[in-house]
Design an enzyme around this catalytic site. Structure first.
Site, PDB file in Angstrom:
ATOM      1  N   PHE A 134       0.862  -1.188   0.000  1.00 57.34           N
ATOM      2  CA  PHE A 134       0.000   0.000   0.000  1.00 57.34           C
ATOM      3  C   PHE A 134       0.893   1.232   0.000  1.00 57.34           C
ATOM      4  CE2 PHE A 134      -2.541   3.452   1.648  1.00 57.34           C
ATOM      5  CZ  PHE A 134      -3.704   3.310   0.912  1.00 57.34           C
ATOM      6  N   ASP A 219       9.348   2.465   1.695  1.00 66.06           N
ATOM      7  CA  ASP A 219       8.186   3.216   2.149  1.00 66.06           C
ATOM      8  C   ASP A 219       8.046   2.929   3.646  1.00 66.06           C
ATOM      9  OD1 ASP A 219       5.685   4.041   2.927  1.00 66.06           O
ATOM     10  OD2 ASP A 219       4.665   3.406   1.101  1.00 66.06           O
ATOM     11  N   LYS A 248       2.843   9.639   8.759  1.00 63.73           N
ATOM     12  CA  LYS A 248       2.189   9.123   9.969  1.00 63.73           C
ATOM     13  C   LYS A 248       2.819   9.555  11.305  1.00 63.73           C
ATOM     14  CE  LYS A 248      -0.214   5.217   7.852  1.00 63.73           C
ATOM     15  NZ  LYS A 248      -1.608   5.451   8.206  1.00 63.73           N
TER      16      LYS A 248
HETATM   17  C1  LIG Z   1       3.046   2.194   3.811  1.00 58.73           C
HETATM   18  C2  LIG Z   1       2.129   3.330   3.508  1.00 58.73           C
HETATM   19  N1  LIG Z   1       2.450   4.177   2.527  1.00 58.73           N
HETATM   20  C3  LIG Z   1       1.666   5.223   2.222  1.00 58.73           C
HETATM   21  C4  LIG Z   1       0.493   5.462   2.893  1.00 58.73           C
HETATM   22  C5  LIG Z   1      -0.357   6.650   2.552  1.00 58.73           C
HETATM   23  O1  LIG Z   1      -0.246   7.604   3.552  1.00 58.73           O
HETATM   24  P1  LIG Z   1      -1.312   8.790   3.681  1.00 58.73           P
HETATM   25  O2  LIG Z   1      -2.618   8.194   4.080  1.00 58.73           O
HETATM   26  O3  LIG Z   1      -0.716   9.702   4.710  1.00 58.73           O
HETATM   27  O4  LIG Z   1      -1.383   9.440   2.328  1.00 58.73           O
HETATM   28  C6  LIG Z   1       0.120   4.600   3.930  1.00 58.73           C
HETATM   29  C7  LIG Z   1      -1.143   4.805   4.661  1.00 58.73           C
HETATM   30  O5  LIG Z   1      -1.671   3.949   5.306  1.00 58.73           O
HETATM   31  C8  LIG Z   1       0.956   3.507   4.246  1.00 58.73           C
HETATM   32  O6  LIG Z   1       0.640   2.647   5.219  1.00 58.73           O
END
Ligand SMILES: Cc1ncc(COP(=O)(O)O)c(C=O)c1O
Length: 399
Positions: A134, A219, A248
């Protein structure tokens, strides 16, 4: 009554895009959230891995208050010191390089993808990502995401992404073409079900990327800033990426995202190539600086993350011995998934009714991710509530 009336108002005016739980929250303190009647809930969602130091951490709140009295916003037309200080703190804590600030995880990944395209030239643009990954909800980060369900109805998506099974280095090698520019993975998959890769996965990816001259991007939006028991999850294997994305937990609830990249690569994004009006906003940077300082000055927090993570895992594994609906327990630090043979949502709803807030990671996985400062008594209370919820849900739906 007041509670339901608020939800009814929301249903009239807000987009219906979130599958929210039926709870209104008005206040937060440490590991607890409060509804309008003052009832408290044990918050094991931490705002989806965000409020890692607990709700309204005094140091973060004070930093925001102080900064709000000096300067709230000035844009990136000018320099502001909190942004520079935060970039210094982040690179000192991770690897030598440069930082681009934005406001969310998706934006940080979007920036990383643009950086790959710009720094690797026009012929190498393809990025290998993992199934069940994700990476965000913008069109491009959705294209990067290895889950079909999030993409339904949004085609056509930007091209240039190839998905291979998570944890499988041979699959990455087999997917490399002359157009491949980078490999982008989560060190542990969060939204995709709390999936832990086999030991050596990140190390092997690093080797492949070195050999094939590809960029390696982690990520760390969900795993970073202490969530997995080290400041960044990649430290578990001692592997350093070419770039990583954060969001986050970085602001403990104040919206902020960051892309950290090695200097030679970061230079590819020259003036005018990328930007964000709010990115690196002084308030956000002051909050994030307070978070990093707190984690640096108080090593108890990362130790506690490991200890409480182990306590939750042990509690869930012990429960699995008598509760057959638990299929598997997996996690690291305080990012823990409990996979069930029954739908996870009714279990989370039963927990909510009993005063415990849990998030999901897919239809069958309940996610435990309390603040890193959670105490033993809170963990034990959460396990007791979860055990009760599972007993009632398990009794209704046979394994
Ligand atoms: C690993 C990862 N990358 C990117 C995102 C996207 O982040 P945001 O919701 O702050 O756009 C998330 C959100 O859950 C995530 O868990």
């Amino acid at each position: 009554m007041q509670h339901n009336a608020i939800i009814q108002r929301a249903e009239q005016v807000l987009f219906p895009n979130y599958a929210r739980f039926p709870l209104v929250v008005t206040k937060g303190r440490d590991c607890r959230l409060f509804d309008p009647s003052g009832r408290s809930y044990l918050d094991f969602t931490a705002g989806v891995a965000v409020t890692s130091l607990g709700h309204c951490h005094p140091k973060v709140t004070l930093a925001i208050q102080k900064q709000a009295q000096r300067l709230v916003h000035s844009s990136n037309l000018f320099f502001t010191e909190p942004q520079i200080e935060l970039a210094e703190a982040l690179t000192a804590a991770s690897f030598t390089g440069r930082v681009f600030f934005c406001n969310s995880g998706a934006e940080a990944n979007e920036a990383a993808i643009k950086l790959v395209r710009k720094s690797m030239g026009p012929n190498r643009y393809e990025i290998i990502t993992a199934t069940q990954s994700f990476h965000g909800r913008t069109l491009t980060t959705m294209a990067a995401t290895g889950q079909d369900k999030v993409k339904e109805g949004f085609n056509p998506l930007p091209p240039g992404f190839v998905h291979v099974p998570y944890g499988d280095v041979a699959a990455v090698e087999a997917a490399i073409t002359p157009q491949t520019a980078a490999v982008m993975v989560e060190p542990i998959q969060g939204e995709g079900g709390v999936n832990i890769p086999p030991a050596g996965y990140l190390t092997d990816l690093r080797e492949v990327c070195n050999r094939e001259e590809l960029l390696l991007i982690f990520d760390e939006v969900q795993t970073g800033v202490g969530r997995c028991g080290s400041l960044f999850a990649y430290e578990h294997e001692g592997v350093v990426p070419d770039a990583m994305t954060l969001a986050k937990g970085l602001g403990n609830g104040f919206p902020i995202g960051a892309l950290v990249a090695r200097d030679e690569i970061a230079r590819a994004l020259g003036p005018g190539t990328h930007g964000s009006t709010f990115g690196g906003n002084p308030l956000a940077c002051a909050a994030a600086l307070a978070v990093l300082e707190t984690l640096r000055e108080d090593p108890w927090i990362l130790g506690n993350t490991q200890r409480m993570g182990a306590r939750i895992m042990l509690g869930l594994e012990t429960l699995a011995a008598t509760q057959p609906v638990i299929r598997e327990v997996r996690g690291r630090g305080l990012l823990i998934g409990c996979e069930l043979s029954i739908p996870a949502r009714p279990v989370a709803e039963a927990c909510l009714a009993d005063g415990l807030l849990l998030a999901l990671a897919g239809p069958h996985v309940v996610r435990f991710m309390p603040p890193l400062t959670v105490r033993e008594a809170d963990v034990d209370e959460a396990l007791t509530i979860f055990t009760r919820a599972l007993a009632s849900a398990g009794a209704q739906v046979p394994a």
